[in-house]
Design a protein around this motif. Structure first.
Motif, PDB file in Angstrom:
ATOM      1  N   ASN A   1       0.848  -1.198   0.000  1.00  0.00           N
ATOM      2  CA  ASN A   1       0.000   0.000   0.000  1.00  0.00           C
ATOM      3  C   ASN A   1       0.879   1.242   0.000  1.00  0.00           C
ATOM      4  O   ASN A   1       1.587   1.523   0.975  1.00  0.00           O
ATOM      5  N   LEU A   2       0.831   1.960  -1.095  1.00  0.00           N
ATOM      6  CA  LEU A   2       1.688   3.140  -1.252  1.00  0.00           C
ATOM      7  C   LEU A   2       0.959   4.400  -0.807  1.00  0.00           C
ATOM      8  O   LEU A   2      -0.267   4.494  -0.894  1.00  0.00           O
ATOM      9  N   CYS A   3       1.737   5.353  -0.322  1.00  0.00           N
ATOM     10  CA  CYS A   3       1.186   6.659   0.069  1.00  0.00           C
ATOM     11  C   CYS A   3       2.066   7.731  -0.556  1.00  0.00           C
ATOM     12  O   CYS A   3       3.216   7.910  -0.133  1.00  0.00           O
ATOM     13  N   ARG A   4       1.523   8.420  -1.529  1.00  0.00           N
ATOM     14  CA  ARG A   4       2.318   9.452  -2.213  1.00  0.00           C
ATOM     15  C   ARG A   4       2.610  10.628  -1.301  1.00  0.00           C
ATOM     16  O   ARG A   4       3.530  11.402  -1.550  1.00  0.00           O
ATOM     17  N   CYS A   5       1.802  10.789  -0.250  1.00  0.00           N
ATOM     18  CA  CYS A   5       2.047  11.895   0.687  1.00  0.00           C
ATOM     19  C   CYS A   5       3.100  11.519   1.721  1.00  0.00           C
ATOM     20  O   CYS A   5       3.488  12.360   2.536  1.00  0.00           O
ATOM     21  N   GLY A   6       3.506  10.264   1.753  1.00  0.00           N
ATOM     22  CA  GLY A   6       4.570   9.858   2.676  1.00  0.00           C
ATOM     23  C   GLY A   6       4.154   9.853   4.133  1.00  0.00           C
ATOM     24  O   GLY A   6       4.957  10.174   5.010  1.00  0.00           O
ATOM     25  N   ALA A   7       2.916   9.458   4.409  1.00  0.00           N
ATOM     26  CA  ALA A   7       2.437   9.457   5.799  1.00  0.00           C
ATOM     27  C   ALA A   7       2.782   8.145   6.516  1.00  0.00           C
ATOM     28  O   ALA A   7       2.142   7.787   7.501  1.00  0.00           O
ATOM     29  N   TYR A   8       3.801   7.460   6.038  1.00  0.00           N
ATOM     30  CA  TYR A   8       4.067   6.103   6.519  1.00  0.00           C
ATOM     31  C   TYR A   8       4.283   6.013   8.032  1.00  0.00           C
ATOM     32  O   TYR A   8       3.764   5.110   8.676  1.00  0.00           O
ATOM     33  N   ASP A   9       5.072   6.922   8.619  1.00  0.00           N
ATOM     34  CA  ASP A   9       5.334   6.820  10.057  1.00  0.00           C
ATOM     35  C   ASP A   9       4.025   6.873  10.850  1.00  0.00           C
ATOM     36  O   ASP A   9       3.834   6.142  11.826  1.00  0.00           O
ATOM     37  N   HIS A  10       3.128   7.746  10.419  1.00  0.00           N
ATOM     38  CA  HIS A  10       1.860   7.910  11.136  1.00  0.00           C
ATOM     39  C   HIS A  10       0.942   6.696  10.901  1.00  0.00           C
ATOM     40  O   HIS A  10       0.208   6.293  11.799  1.00  0.00           O
ATOM     41  N   ILE A  11       0.992   6.150   9.694  1.00  0.00           N
ATOM     42  CA  ILE A  11       0.184   4.957   9.392  1.00  0.00           C
ATOM     43  C   ILE A  11       0.639   3.789  10.266  1.00  0.00           C
ATOM     44  O   ILE A  11      -0.177   3.081  10.874  1.00  0.00           O
ATOM     45  N   VAL A  12       1.946   3.614  10.384  1.00  0.00           N
ATOM     46  CA  VAL A  12       2.487   2.528  11.218  1.00  0.00           C
ATOM     47  C   VAL A  12       2.062   2.725  12.668  1.00  0.00           C
ATOM     48  O   VAL A  12       1.616   1.778  13.336  1.00  0.00           O
ATOM     49  N   ALA A  13       2.135   3.968  13.153  1.00  0.00           N
ATOM     50  CA  ALA A  13       1.744   4.242  14.543  1.00  0.00           C
ATOM     51  C   ALA A  13       0.260   3.947  14.752  1.00  0.00           C
ATOM     52  O   ALA A  13      -0.135   3.375  15.778  1.00  0.00           O
ATOM     53  N   ALA A  14      -0.562   4.309  13.773  1.00  0.00           N
ATOM     54  CA  ALA A  14      -2.012   4.064  13.898  1.00  0.00           C
ATOM     55  C   ALA A  14      -2.293   2.565  13.950  1.00  0.00           C
ATOM     56  O   ALA A  14      -3.124   2.105  14.744  1.00  0.00           O
ATOM     57  N   ILE A  15      -1.602   1.800  13.126  1.00  0.00           N
ATOM     58  CA  ILE A  15      -1.826   0.342  13.120  1.00  0.00           C
ATOM     59  C   ILE A  15      -1.343  -0.271  14.433  1.00  0.00           C
ATOM     60  O   ILE A  15      -2.000  -1.150  15.007  1.00  0.00           O
TER      61      ILE A  15
END
Ligand code: FES
Ligand code: FES
Length: 177
Positions: free
Chosen positions: A150-164
């Motif tokens: 799952n790609l995020c062009r906005c680069g919100a990866y750190d926050h996505i990982v924290a949410a999960i």
């Protein structure tokens, strides 16, 4: 049958293929549709049922924006034929909340500010729900690995990982684990 032409021949001759009656169970509701047999599950959801939460990012299986659950497993709806989803239990982002109560992962996405433009978000959340139920949310490294489709062009990866991680902790505490 004498005189009948095959669908392949009809298509080669430029004729529209015959429509197929398809019954899809989505978020607990049965929907009957007449579809071109080539219709993807994503197009059936978005164009025929107006469930537009699942997004078309690439249409090629590369971005994950179209992720839905089929019998609890994540699938890319842009690569799945609607006709082959008959008899399966499809869950989309529209079916995740219980009435006004958000799913814990939806709530943690808001809490952790895990999106910017939001285009990838429904796919991230559906994949995240599966990631947690598969037991692949034990560490940030695990989550990054198992969410790599799952790609995020906005680069919100750190926050996505924290949410999960947050939602996984809620899930294990409610299961007593
Ligand atoms: S739209 Fe399905 S993977 Fe990109
Ligand atoms: S929030 Fe913009 S693509 Fe992910």
């Amino acid at each position: 049958m004498p005189g009948a032409i095959s669908p392949a021949l009809a298509q080669a001759a430029g004729a529209a293929p015959a429509l197929l009656d398809v019954s899809l169970r989505i978020n607990g509701t049965e929907h009957r549709l007449s579809l071109d047999p080539r219709t993807t599950l994503l197009d059936a959801l978005r164009e025929h049922l107006h469930l537009t939460g699942s997004k078309k990012g690439c249409g090629l299986g590369q971005c994950g924006a179209c992720t839905v659950l089929m019998d609890g497993m994540r699938v890319k709806a842009c690569l799945s034929l609607a006709a082959l989803a008959q008899g399966r239990e499809i869950k989309t982002i529209e079916g995740l909340a219980q009435g006004d109560e958000l799913h814990p992962l939806q709530a943690s996405f808001i809490e952790r500010d895990a999106f910017q433009c939001g285009y990838c978000t429904s796919g991230q959340i559906m994949a995240g729900v599966a990631c947690i139920s598969e037991g692949h949310a034990g560490s940030p490294q695990d989550i990054r690995e198992w969410m790599s489709g799952n790609l995020c062009r906005c680069g919100a990866y750190d926050h996505i990982v924290a949410a999960i991680q947050d939602a996984a902790a809620v899930s294990s505490s409610t299961q007593g684990g």
